[in-house]
Design a protein around this motif. Structure first.
Motif, PDB file in Angstrom:
ATOM      1  N   GLN A 152       1.256   9.335  -6.646  1.00  0.00           N
ATOM      2  CA  GLN A 152       1.417  10.735  -6.319  1.00  0.00           C
ATOM      3  C   GLN A 152       1.028  11.613  -7.503  1.00  0.00           C
ATOM      4  O   GLN A 152       1.530  11.445  -8.602  1.00  0.00           O
ATOM      5  N   GLN A 201       0.991   4.154  -2.979  1.00  0.00           N
ATOM      6  CA  GLN A 201       0.697   5.567  -2.738  1.00  0.00           C
ATOM      7  C   GLN A 201       1.773   6.460  -3.352  1.00  0.00           C
ATOM      8  O   GLN A 201       1.490   7.525  -3.875  1.00  0.00           O
ATOM      9  N   LYS A 202       3.021   6.018  -3.286  1.00  0.00           N
ATOM     10  CA  LYS A 202       4.103   6.784  -3.932  1.00  0.00           C
ATOM     11  C   LYS A 202       3.932   6.777  -5.452  1.00  0.00           C
ATOM     12  O   LYS A 202       4.152   7.783  -6.114  1.00  0.00           O
ATOM     13  N   HIS A 252       0.836  -1.206   0.000  1.00  0.00           N
ATOM     14  CA  HIS A 252       0.000   0.000   0.000  1.00  0.00           C
ATOM     15  C   HIS A 252       0.871   1.257   0.000  1.00  0.00           C
ATOM     16  O   HIS A 252       0.616   2.209  -0.747  1.00  0.00           O
ATOM     17  N   GLU A 253       1.911   1.258   0.834  1.00  0.00           N
ATOM     18  CA  GLU A 253       2.800   2.416   0.903  1.00  0.00           C
ATOM     19  C   GLU A 253       3.486   2.663  -0.442  1.00  0.00           C
ATOM     20  O   GLU A 253       3.607   3.808  -0.899  1.00  0.00           O
TER      21      GLU A 253
END
Length: 274
Positions: free
Chosen positions: A266, A262-263, A258-259
Protein backbone atom coordinates in the motif's frame (compact mmCIF):
# COMPACT_ATOMS: atom_id res chain seq x y z
CA UNK A 1 26.42 -12.92 18.00
CA UNK A 2 28.62 -13.00 21.06
CA UNK A 3 32.40 -12.91 21.12
CA UNK A 4 32.42 -16.63 21.95
CA UNK A 5 31.37 -17.28 18.35
CA UNK A 6 34.46 -15.54 16.97
CA UNK A 7 36.59 -18.73 16.85
CA UNK A 8 33.94 -20.47 14.72
CA UNK A 9 33.86 -17.53 12.32
CA UNK A 10 37.66 -17.51 12.04
CA UNK A 11 37.50 -20.57 9.79
CA UNK A 12 35.99 -18.25 7.16
CA UNK A 13 38.79 -15.66 7.29
CA UNK A 14 41.05 -13.92 6.87
CA UNK A 15 38.93 -11.97 4.34
CA UNK A 16 35.21 -11.91 3.62
CA UNK A 17 33.58 -10.42 0.53
CA UNK A 18 30.09 -8.97 1.09
CA UNK A 19 28.16 -7.94 -2.00
CA UNK A 20 25.42 -5.61 -0.85
CA UNK A 21 27.43 -4.71 2.24
CA UNK A 22 26.57 -1.04 2.67
CA UNK A 23 23.40 -1.05 4.77
CA UNK A 24 20.67 -3.20 6.25
CA UNK A 25 21.46 -6.91 6.62
CA UNK A 26 24.73 -6.52 4.67
CA UNK A 27 26.02 -3.87 7.08
CA UNK A 28 25.10 -6.10 10.02
CA UNK A 29 27.01 -9.00 8.48
CA UNK A 30 29.99 -6.66 8.13
CA UNK A 31 29.86 -5.53 11.75
CA UNK A 32 29.61 -9.09 13.11
CA UNK A 33 32.50 -10.31 11.00
CA UNK A 34 34.62 -7.28 11.90
CA UNK A 35 34.06 -7.97 15.61
CA UNK A 36 35.29 -11.52 14.95
CA UNK A 37 38.49 -10.08 13.44
CA UNK A 38 37.76 -10.87 9.80
CA UNK A 39 38.87 -8.33 7.20
CA UNK A 40 36.25 -7.13 4.74
CA UNK A 41 35.71 -6.30 1.10
CA UNK A 42 32.44 -4.36 1.02
CA UNK A 43 30.64 -3.97 -2.30
CA UNK A 44 27.65 -1.83 -3.17
CA UNK A 45 26.49 0.55 -5.86
CA UNK A 46 26.28 3.72 -3.77
CA UNK A 47 29.58 5.02 -2.43
CA UNK A 48 28.30 7.13 0.49
CA UNK A 49 26.60 4.43 2.62
CA UNK A 50 29.40 2.06 1.66
CA UNK A 51 31.98 4.44 3.09
CA UNK A 52 29.96 4.91 6.28
CA UNK A 53 29.80 1.17 6.94
CA UNK A 54 33.48 0.74 6.07
CA UNK A 55 34.43 3.45 8.56
CA UNK A 56 32.45 1.77 11.35
CA UNK A 57 34.13 -1.56 10.63
CA UNK A 58 37.63 -0.06 10.56
CA UNK A 59 36.96 1.21 14.08
CA UNK A 60 36.81 -2.48 15.06
CA UNK A 61 40.46 -2.86 14.01
CA UNK A 62 40.06 -4.78 10.76
CA UNK A 63 41.14 -3.93 7.22
CA UNK A 64 38.36 -2.88 4.87
CA UNK A 65 38.33 -2.41 1.12
CA UNK A 66 35.40 -0.60 -0.50
CA UNK A 67 34.20 -1.21 -4.04
CA UNK A 68 31.41 0.92 -5.46
CA UNK A 69 30.44 -1.08 -8.56
CA UNK A 70 27.39 -1.96 -10.61
CA UNK A 71 26.73 -5.62 -9.91
CA UNK A 72 24.54 -5.99 -12.98
CA UNK A 73 27.54 -5.69 -15.32
CA UNK A 74 30.45 -7.88 -16.35
CA UNK A 75 32.73 -4.94 -15.68
CA UNK A 76 31.60 -4.78 -12.06
CA UNK A 77 32.44 -8.46 -11.52
CA UNK A 78 35.82 -8.00 -13.24
CA UNK A 79 36.59 -5.16 -10.82
CA UNK A 80 35.79 -7.36 -7.82
CA UNK A 81 37.97 -10.20 -9.04
CA UNK A 82 40.83 -7.82 -9.78
CA UNK A 83 40.54 -5.98 -6.45
CA UNK A 84 40.71 -9.23 -4.45
CA UNK A 85 43.42 -11.00 -6.44
CA UNK A 86 45.95 -10.59 -3.61
CA UNK A 87 43.58 -11.69 -0.83
CA UNK A 88 42.69 -15.04 0.70
CA UNK A 89 38.90 -14.85 0.69
CA UNK A 90 37.34 -17.44 2.96
CA UNK A 91 33.75 -16.20 2.88
CA UNK A 92 31.51 -14.86 0.13
CA UNK A 93 28.17 -13.35 1.14
CA UNK A 94 25.92 -12.36 -1.75
CA UNK A 95 23.33 -10.04 -0.27
CA UNK A 96 22.69 -7.87 -3.35
CA UNK A 97 19.48 -9.26 -4.79
CA UNK A 98 16.79 -6.58 -4.84
CA UNK A 99 13.86 -6.51 -7.23
CA UNK A 100 14.93 -3.53 -9.32
CA UNK A 101 11.96 -3.72 -11.71
CA UNK A 102 8.66 -4.36 -9.97
CA UNK A 103 6.15 -4.58 -12.80
CA UNK A 104 3.66 -7.02 -14.23
CA UNK A 105 5.59 -9.04 -16.78
CA UNK A 106 3.73 -8.08 -19.95
CA UNK A 107 3.83 -4.39 -19.00
CA UNK A 108 7.49 -4.39 -17.98
CA UNK A 109 10.66 -3.64 -19.88
CA UNK A 110 12.64 -6.71 -20.95
CA UNK A 111 15.97 -4.94 -20.58
CA UNK A 112 15.06 -3.97 -17.01
CA UNK A 113 14.00 -7.54 -16.26
CA UNK A 114 17.36 -8.69 -17.61
CA UNK A 115 19.09 -6.51 -15.02
CA UNK A 116 17.08 -8.31 -12.32
CA UNK A 117 18.35 -11.59 -13.75
CA UNK A 118 21.93 -10.33 -13.95
CA UNK A 119 21.90 -9.04 -10.37
CA UNK A 120 20.35 -12.20 -8.94
CA UNK A 121 21.73 -14.94 -11.20
CA UNK A 122 24.51 -13.97 -13.61
CA UNK A 123 26.70 -12.05 -11.17
CA UNK A 124 26.44 -14.41 -8.17
CA UNK A 125 27.21 -17.35 -10.46
CA UNK A 126 30.41 -15.68 -11.63
CA UNK A 127 31.47 -14.74 -8.11
CA UNK A 128 30.72 -18.17 -6.67
CA UNK A 129 32.57 -19.82 -9.57
CA UNK A 130 35.64 -17.67 -8.91
CA UNK A 131 35.81 -17.63 -5.11
CA UNK A 132 34.35 -21.10 -4.65
CA UNK A 133 37.08 -22.69 -6.75
CA UNK A 134 39.75 -21.10 -4.53
CA UNK A 135 37.96 -22.25 -1.38
CA UNK A 136 37.66 -25.80 -2.69
CA UNK A 137 41.38 -25.81 -3.47
CA UNK A 138 42.16 -24.68 0.10
CA UNK A 139 39.49 -27.05 1.47
CA UNK A 140 38.08 -24.27 3.63
CA UNK A 141 35.51 -21.53 3.31
CA UNK A 142 31.87 -20.51 3.14
CA UNK A 143 29.35 -19.21 0.61
CA UNK A 144 26.13 -17.54 1.74
CA UNK A 145 23.46 -16.54 -0.74
CA UNK A 146 20.70 -14.36 0.67
CA UNK A 147 17.38 -15.57 -0.67
CA UNK A 148 13.73 -14.67 -0.27
CA UNK A 149 10.37 -16.21 0.52
CA UNK A 150 9.38 -14.78 -2.87
CA UNK A 151 11.24 -17.72 -4.39
CA UNK A 152 8.74 -20.18 -2.92
CA UNK A 153 5.52 -18.84 -4.42
CA UNK A 154 4.60 -16.71 -7.42
CA UNK A 155 3.38 -13.17 -6.84
CA UNK A 156 2.11 -10.42 -9.10
CA UNK A 157 4.70 -7.81 -10.15
CA UNK A 158 7.45 -10.13 -8.95
CA UNK A 159 7.21 -12.76 -11.67
CA UNK A 160 10.85 -12.52 -12.71
CA UNK A 161 12.15 -11.73 -9.23
CA UNK A 162 10.41 -14.74 -7.73
CA UNK A 163 11.79 -16.90 -10.51
CA UNK A 164 15.38 -15.87 -9.93
CA UNK A 165 15.02 -16.36 -6.18
CA UNK A 166 13.70 -19.88 -6.79
CA UNK A 167 16.75 -20.50 -8.97
CA UNK A 168 19.05 -19.31 -6.18
CA UNK A 169 17.64 -21.82 -3.73
CA UNK A 170 17.99 -24.78 -6.10
CA UNK A 171 21.48 -23.63 -7.07
CA UNK A 172 22.50 -23.43 -3.40
CA UNK A 173 21.21 -26.93 -2.74
CA UNK A 174 23.23 -28.37 -5.62
CA UNK A 175 26.34 -26.38 -4.68
CA UNK A 176 26.05 -27.63 -1.11
CA UNK A 177 26.06 -31.21 -2.40
CA UNK A 178 29.13 -30.56 -4.55
CA UNK A 179 31.22 -28.80 -1.90
CA UNK A 180 30.26 -30.55 1.33
CA UNK A 181 33.16 -33.02 1.06
CA UNK A 182 35.63 -30.18 0.48
CA UNK A 183 34.88 -28.45 3.82
CA UNK A 184 33.27 -25.48 2.06
CA UNK A 185 29.97 -24.54 3.68
CA UNK A 186 27.09 -23.38 1.48
CA UNK A 187 23.92 -21.76 2.78
CA UNK A 188 20.97 -20.00 1.26
CA UNK A 189 19.60 -17.72 3.98
CA UNK A 190 15.92 -17.15 3.21
CA UNK A 191 14.57 -13.78 4.34
CA UNK A 192 11.00 -12.68 4.82
CA UNK A 193 9.94 -9.08 5.30
CA UNK A 194 12.87 -7.31 6.95
CA UNK A 195 12.98 -3.71 8.18
CA UNK A 196 15.90 -2.51 6.08
CA UNK A 197 16.59 1.04 4.87
CA UNK A 198 15.80 -0.05 1.31
CA UNK A 199 12.41 -1.43 2.34
CA UNK A 200 11.66 1.70 4.33
CA UNK A 201 12.59 3.96 1.41
CA UNK A 202 9.99 2.38 -0.87
CA UNK A 203 7.30 2.98 1.74
CA UNK A 204 6.23 -0.56 2.58
CA UNK A 205 3.47 -0.99 5.13
CA UNK A 206 5.20 -2.84 7.98
CA UNK A 207 2.02 -2.90 10.07
CA UNK A 208 -0.01 -5.48 8.16
CA UNK A 209 -1.74 -7.68 10.78
CA UNK A 210 -0.31 -11.18 10.88
CA UNK A 211 2.82 -10.36 8.86
CA UNK A 212 6.04 -10.84 10.87
CA UNK A 213 8.88 -8.38 10.36
CA UNK A 214 12.54 -9.24 11.01
CA UNK A 215 15.30 -6.95 12.25
CA UNK A 216 18.48 -6.84 10.10
CA UNK A 217 20.80 -7.46 13.07
CA UNK A 218 18.83 -10.55 14.10
CA UNK A 219 18.86 -11.84 10.52
CA UNK A 220 22.63 -11.42 10.21
CA UNK A 221 23.32 -13.15 13.53
CA UNK A 222 21.07 -16.05 12.60
CA UNK A 223 22.63 -16.38 9.17
CA UNK A 224 26.21 -16.57 10.40
CA UNK A 225 25.24 -18.92 13.22
CA UNK A 226 23.76 -21.34 10.65
CA UNK A 227 26.37 -21.05 7.91
CA UNK A 228 27.56 -24.60 8.55
CA UNK A 229 23.98 -25.91 8.62
CA UNK A 230 23.16 -25.69 4.92
CA UNK A 231 21.91 -25.94 2.35
CA UNK A 232 18.91 -23.73 3.26
CA UNK A 233 17.93 -21.86 6.41
CA UNK A 234 14.73 -19.82 6.65
CA UNK A 235 14.97 -16.94 9.12
CA UNK A 236 13.14 -18.17 12.21
CA UNK A 237 10.53 -15.39 12.28
CA UNK A 238 9.26 -16.60 8.91
CA UNK A 239 9.87 -20.35 9.11
CA UNK A 240 6.19 -21.16 9.59
CA UNK A 241 5.02 -19.01 6.68
CA UNK A 242 2.46 -21.06 4.69
CA UNK A 243 4.27 -20.03 1.54
CA UNK A 244 7.10 -22.40 2.43
CA UNK A 245 4.78 -25.33 3.02
CA UNK A 246 2.39 -24.87 0.10
CA UNK A 247 2.00 -28.26 -1.57
CA UNK A 248 -1.80 -28.64 -1.86
CA UNK A 249 -4.52 -26.16 -2.81
CA UNK A 250 -1.86 -23.99 -4.42
CA UNK A 251 -4.43 -21.69 -6.03
CA UNK A 252 -5.89 -20.78 -2.63
CA UNK A 253 -2.43 -20.23 -1.13
CA UNK A 254 -1.45 -18.01 -4.08
CA UNK A 255 -4.57 -15.85 -3.73
CA UNK A 256 -4.17 -15.48 0.04
CA UNK A 257 -0.52 -14.56 -0.38
CA UNK A 258 -1.41 -12.06 -3.11
CA UNK A 259 -3.95 -10.34 -0.85
CA UNK A 260 -1.37 -10.04 1.96
CA UNK A 261 1.27 -8.62 -0.40
CA UNK A 262 -1.14 -5.98 -1.71
CA UNK A 263 -1.61 -4.74 1.86
CA UNK A 264 2.17 -4.69 2.30
CA UNK A 265 2.62 -2.62 -0.86
CA UNK A 266 0.00 0.00 0.00
CA UNK A 267 1.38 3.35 -1.07
CA UNK A 268 4.39 1.70 -2.69
CA UNK A 269 3.59 1.00 -6.36
CA UNK A 270 7.13 -0.16 -7.17
CA UNK A 271 8.36 -1.63 -3.89
CA UNK A 272 10.24 -4.93 -3.75
CA UNK A 273 8.78 -7.99 -2.12
CA UNK A 274 10.49 -9.49 0.93
Amino acid sequence: MSSENAPQLQQYGPWAVIAGGSEGVGAEFAALLARAGINLVLIARKAEPLQATATRCRELSVEVRELAVDLTTDEGVDQIISATADLEVGLLIYNAGANTHSAEFLDGDLAAFQRVIDLNVTTPLRLVHHFGALMRERRRGGVMLVGSLTGYLGSARHTVYGGVKAFTRIFAEGLWLELREHNVHVLELVLGLTRTPAMERVGLNFDVPGMPVSDPADVAREGLANLANGPVHIVSAHAENPTVHATRDLDKVLLASHEMIQKLLQGSPSGPAA
